[in-house]
Design an enzyme around this catalytic site. Structure first.
Site, mmCIF file in Angstrom:
data_model
loop_
_atom_site.group_PDB
_atom_site.id
_atom_site.type_symbol
_atom_site.label_atom_id
_atom_site.label_comp_id
_atom_site.label_asym_id
_atom_site.label_seq_id
_atom_site.Cartn_x
_atom_site.Cartn_y
_atom_site.Cartn_z
ATOM 1 N N HIS A 146 -4.487 -0.456 -3.840
ATOM 2 C CA HIS A 146 -4.183 -1.457 -4.626
ATOM 3 C C HIS A 146 -4.615 -2.673 -4.363
ATOM 4 O O HIS A 146 -4.161 -3.028 -3.328
ATOM 5 C CB HIS A 146 -2.821 -1.447 -5.316
ATOM 6 C CG HIS A 146 -2.449 -2.264 -6.545
ATOM 7 N ND1 HIS A 146 -3.042 -1.801 -7.737
ATOM 8 C CD2 HIS A 146 -2.025 -3.572 -6.669
ATOM 9 C CE1 HIS A 146 -2.731 -3.021 -8.583
ATOM 10 N NE2 HIS A 146 -2.245 -3.674 -8.030
ATOM 11 N N LEU A 164 -0.919 9.205 -12.927
ATOM 12 C CA LEU A 164 -0.848 10.544 -12.629
ATOM 13 C C LEU A 164 0.500 10.996 -13.380
ATOM 14 O O LEU A 164 1.509 10.070 -13.369
ATOM 15 C CB LEU A 164 -0.798 10.829 -11.270
ATOM 16 C CG LEU A 164 -1.921 10.533 -10.230
ATOM 17 C CD1 LEU A 164 -2.052 11.151 -8.873
ATOM 18 C CD2 LEU A 164 -3.295 11.058 -10.985
ATOM 19 N N MET A 197 -8.338 5.111 -12.501
ATOM 20 C CA MET A 197 -7.898 4.086 -13.709
ATOM 21 C C MET A 197 -7.048 5.010 -14.404
ATOM 22 O O MET A 197 -7.233 4.809 -15.835
ATOM 23 C CB MET A 197 -8.745 3.361 -14.195
ATOM 24 C CG MET A 197 -9.402 2.312 -13.012
ATOM 25 S SD MET A 197 -8.238 1.415 -11.956
ATOM 26 C CE MET A 197 -8.838 0.121 -11.520
ATOM 27 N N ASN A 201 -2.786 5.998 -2.917
ATOM 28 C CA ASN A 201 -3.655 4.988 -3.606
ATOM 29 C C ASN A 201 -3.797 3.700 -3.024
ATOM 30 O O ASN A 201 -3.419 3.261 -2.211
ATOM 31 C CB ASN A 201 -2.730 4.768 -4.934
ATOM 32 C CG ASN A 201 -3.441 3.945 -5.921
ATOM 33 O OD1 ASN A 201 -4.675 3.749 -6.246
ATOM 34 N ND2 ASN A 201 -2.612 2.954 -6.453
ATOM 35 N N SER A 258 -16.867 2.105 -4.359
ATOM 36 C CA SER A 258 -16.985 1.414 -3.120
ATOM 37 C C SER A 258 -16.061 1.793 -2.189
ATOM 38 O O SER A 258 -16.036 1.986 -0.944
ATOM 39 C CB SER A 258 -16.960 -0.170 -3.011
ATOM 40 O OG SER A 258 -15.819 -0.628 -3.252
ATOM 41 N N ASN A 259 -14.733 2.160 -2.779
ATOM 42 C CA ASN A 259 -13.795 2.769 -1.661
ATOM 43 C C ASN A 259 -14.140 4.118 -1.166
ATOM 44 O O ASN A 259 -13.757 4.538 0.037
ATOM 45 C CB ASN A 259 -12.270 2.540 -2.164
ATOM 46 C CG ASN A 259 -11.743 1.290 -2.097
ATOM 47 O OD1 ASN A 259 -11.472 0.946 -0.774
ATOM 48 N ND2 ASN A 259 -11.766 0.530 -3.114
HETATM 49 C C1 GAR Z 1 -10.464 -1.371 -6.081
HETATM 50 O O1 GAR Z 1 -10.635 -2.771 -6.112
HETATM 51 C C2 GAR Z 1 -9.179 -0.819 -6.166
HETATM 52 O O2 GAR Z 1 -8.240 -1.376 -5.281
HETATM 53 C C3 GAR Z 1 -8.754 -0.993 -7.667
HETATM 54 O O3 GAR Z 1 -9.994 -0.807 -8.310
HETATM 55 C C4 GAR Z 1 -11.233 -1.171 -7.432
HETATM 56 C C5 GAR Z 1 -11.851 0.122 -7.278
HETATM 57 O O4 GAR Z 1 -13.177 -0.255 -6.518
HETATM 58 N N1 GAR Z 1 -7.884 -0.079 -7.844
HETATM 59 C C6 GAR Z 1 -6.671 -0.407 -8.724
HETATM 60 O O5 GAR Z 1 -6.590 -1.434 -9.189
HETATM 61 C C7 GAR Z 1 -5.358 0.540 -8.886
HETATM 62 N N2 GAR Z 1 -4.632 0.033 -9.412
HETATM 63 P P1 GAR Z 1 -14.041 0.843 -6.105
HETATM 64 O O6 GAR Z 1 -14.489 1.856 -7.258
HETATM 65 O O7 GAR Z 1 -15.279 0.131 -5.640
HETATM 66 O O8 GAR Z 1 -13.413 1.664 -4.855
#
Ligand code: GAR
Length: 209
Positions: free
Chosen positions: A109, A93, A90, A107, A13-14
């Site tokens: 978070h 790096l 996930m 990134n 989604s991001n």
């Molecule tokens: C998001 O909430 C992002 O902030 C988190 O994973 C999700 C991915 O959602 N990232 C972390 O926790 C990194 N440490 P998405 O695939 O819908 O963008």
């Protein structure tokens, strides 16, 4: 024209929020050059293909971190990427990867760092009982969820929240925050003082256009 490379592992989604911002001109003078997933079943990679973007799967399972990273970096370089955006990627790096793109890896978070780094940050915050959480977009350095902060947005935790409703409201803010952070970095209107990113009137950081 800036070339963005998106790395993801899941829902995406991001990535979609960034792609929509590029299409709508909210991230000017930029294109998404490639989307790369380390998991072949990531829904985000299917969406990238539907949108006609270059989408690659470079599986990480069972591979040494830096060996996998070398393949990812090679693909980013082939696509002439000048800004790498981790969007739910996930996988940590390697220091070698980070050195290939100095101050060029972002990134997102889902907590107000330095609180609740690592996995399931929204659940960690909810279980801890904080009254305010949120999200952070930061530069990636060699430590987990650690580099200089570019944008943070706060989200109140409500009495009626579950960890799921809280995570959903944080996600809305993530989508807005990532676009803001990418704009700041691409426009180069900042300097870094210690850990602090400070906005400047004119660009101070040389960027390859
Ligand atoms: C998001 O909430 C992002 O902030 C988190 O994973 C999700 C991915 O959602 N990232 C972390 O926790 C990194 N440490 P998405 O695939 O819908 O963008």
């Amino acid at each position: 024209m800036h070339s963005l490379g998106i790395l993801l592992s899941g829902r995406g989604s991001n990535f979609v929020a960034i792609a929509d911002s590029v299409d709508a001109g909210r991230i000017p003078d930029a294109r998404i050059a490639v989307v790369i997933s380390n998991r072949k079943d990531a829904p985000g990679i299917a969406i990238a293909r539907e949108r006609g973007l270059d989408a690659l799967v470079i599986p990480s399972k069972g591979r040494a971190r830096e060996e996998h990273d070398r393949d990812v970096v090679a693909a980013l370089q082939q696509h002439q990427v000048d800004l790498v955006c981790l969007a739910g990627y996930m996988r940590l790096l390697s220091p070698w990867f980070v050195r290939q793109f100095p101050q060029r890896i972002l990134n997102i978070h889902p907590s107000l760092l330095p609180a609740f780094p690592g996995l399931e940050a929204q659940e960690q915050a909810f279980a801890y009982g904080v009254k305010v959480s949120g999200c952070t977009v930061h530069f990636v350095d060699e430590e987990l969820d650690h580099g200089a902060i570019i944008v943070q947005k706060a989200v109140s935790v409500l009495d009626r929240d579950s960890e799921h409703t809280l995570a959903a409201r944080i996600l809305e803010q993530e989508h807005v925050s990532y676009t803001e952070a990418i704009r700041i970095v691409l426009e180069g209107r900042f300097r870094i003082a210690g850990r602090r990113l400070v906005m400047t009137d004119a660009p101070t950081v040389h960027r390859r256009a």
